[in-house]
Design a protein around this motif. Structure first.
Motif, PDB file in Angstrom:
ATOM      1  N   ASN A 162       0.833  -1.204   0.000  1.00  0.00           N
ATOM      2  CA  ASN A 162       0.000   0.000   0.000  1.00  0.00           C
ATOM      3  C   ASN A 162       0.863   1.247   0.000  1.00  0.00           C
ATOM      4  OD1 ASN A 162      -2.664  -1.153   0.157  1.00  0.00           O
ATOM      5  ND2 ASN A 162      -2.264  -1.685   2.283  1.00  0.00           N
ATOM      6  N   SER A 201      -4.174   9.967   2.894  1.00  0.00           N
ATOM      7  CA  SER A 201      -4.526   8.724   3.580  1.00  0.00           C
ATOM      8  C   SER A 201      -4.240   8.820   5.073  1.00  0.00           C
ATOM      9  CB  SER A 201      -3.789   7.537   2.957  1.00  0.00           C
ATOM     10  OG  SER A 201      -2.406   7.737   2.910  1.00  0.00           O
ATOM     11  N   PHE A 206      -9.732   1.614   7.705  1.00  0.00           N
ATOM     12  CA  PHE A 206      -8.677   2.050   6.787  1.00  0.00           C
ATOM     13  C   PHE A 206      -7.325   2.047   7.499  1.00  0.00           C
ATOM     14  CE2 PHE A 206      -6.733   5.830   4.398  1.00  0.00           C
ATOM     15  CZ  PHE A 206      -6.212   5.011   3.399  1.00  0.00           C
ATOM     16  N   ALA A 213      -8.447   5.711  -2.761  1.00  0.00           N
ATOM     17  CA  ALA A 213      -8.374   5.475  -1.315  1.00  0.00           C
ATOM     18  C   ALA A 213      -9.541   6.188  -0.629  1.00  0.00           C
ATOM     19  CB  ALA A 213      -7.051   6.019  -0.773  1.00  0.00           C
ATOM     20  N   PRO A 214     -10.092   5.604   0.442  1.00  0.00           N
ATOM     21  CA  PRO A 214      -9.663   4.377   1.121  1.00  0.00           C
ATOM     22  C   PRO A 214     -10.378   3.113   0.641  1.00  0.00           C
ATOM     23  CG  PRO A 214     -11.298   5.473   2.469  1.00  0.00           C
ATOM     24  CD  PRO A 214     -11.128   6.336   1.230  1.00  0.00           C
ATOM     25  N   GLU A 230      -7.990   0.129  -0.519  1.00  0.00           N
ATOM     26  CA  GLU A 230      -7.241  -0.529   0.557  1.00  0.00           C
ATOM     27  C   GLU A 230      -8.161  -1.365   1.437  1.00  0.00           C
ATOM     28  OE1 GLU A 230      -4.857   2.991  -0.751  1.00  0.00           O
ATOM     29  OE2 GLU A 230      -6.971   2.681  -0.213  1.00  0.00           O
ATOM     30  N   THR A 273      -1.744  -1.164  -4.381  1.00  0.00           N
ATOM     31  CA  THR A 273      -2.858  -0.215  -4.493  1.00  0.00           C
ATOM     32  C   THR A 273      -2.274   1.124  -4.937  1.00  0.00           C
ATOM     33  OG1 THR A 273      -2.658   0.314  -2.119  1.00  0.00           O
ATOM     34  CG2 THR A 273      -4.228  -1.385  -2.736  1.00  0.00           C
TER      35      THR A 273
END
Length: 240
Positions: free
Chosen positions: A27, A33, A43, A160-161, A164, A182
């Motif tokens: 990731n 994020s 997340f 995102a998120p 993930e 990702t």
């Protein structure tokens, strides 16, 4: 809540060569994020327990140094850097790459550019429904597509998120033996539907400025509001 002081990241491009072969999730973490993970516990868990993290953003690199984190990256590693590294490695030996995400229009450009730039890679794609949340039926179809393809490399690009959390929730159902990354916007960059910042912007940690100028409607909130928010969360970590 995710704390930068406690996470472990890949510190340099050289360390990418140390990631073992097999079923591995990689990731990216950037300031956006980091912000989202303060209030989205699933997340945060997906980032912390998902496998490997790369520091995709100058803010993350600097913040982890300022915080004297246990894992301090030496350089920024973007999703694009990860993409190029993995694709070149696979192209040298030959194999199959699977792209999960984006629109069929973007995926058709990816197949075209992939055939030209990576002739030893067979590319397969899947465009999932455009939904904030996938139904059980949606997820089963996506899982089935990946498992049937049995690829040597997988890219997930669903923003995102969502991306993930989806891959983290369904990791156990994927019967694969390869790296999974990702990478979000890299789908559009590779397709050519969205232009990546010139090297000068990338080298001076100003890629976010270029993306803001290019697409202000999409990026203004993340840049204008998101960056001060990241600083606030970092200062809270310092105080605590």
């Amino acid at each position: 809540m995710l704390k930068l002081k406690d996470i472990t990241v890949i510190k340099s491009m050289q360390e990418l060569t140390n990631i073992p072969e097999g079923k591995v999730l990689i990731n990216c973490i950037n300031s956006h994020s980091y912000n989202v993970a303060q209030k989205d516990s699933l997340f945060a868990e997906a980032l912390l327990k998902g496998g490997y993290l790369i520091p995709d953003g100058a803010f993350i690199v600097m913040a982890m140094r300022w915080l004297k984190a246990k894992s301090r990256p030496k350089e920024r590693i973007s999703g694009g850097d990860l993409f190029a590294f993995e694709m070149e490695k696979l192209n040298r030996r030959g194999g199959k790459c699977f792209f999960m995400g984006s629109s069929e229009q973007v995926l058709s450009l990816i197949r075209k550019n992939g055939a030209r730039l990576y002739p030893n890679i067979q590319i397969e794609t899947y465009s999932p429904p455009y939904k904030s949340d996938f139904s059980g039926e949606d997820s089963e179809a996506m899982i089935s597509a990946i498992n049937q393809a049995d690829p040597d490399l997988i890219w997930i690009g669903m923003t995102a998120p969502k991306q993930e959390k989806w891959i983290y929730n369904n990791w156990g159902k994927l019967h694969i033996h390869c790296h999974v990354g990702t990478i979000g916007a890299v789908f559009e960059f590779f397709a050519g539907s969205e232009r990546r910042a010139p090297l000068w912007f990338q080298k001076h940690s100003l890629e976010w400025v270029f993306r803001l100028i290019q697409n202000p409607k999409k990026m203004w909130k993340r840049s204008v509001i998101g960056f001060p928010l990241s600083l606030w969360y970092m200062l809270k970590e310092m105080v605590n």
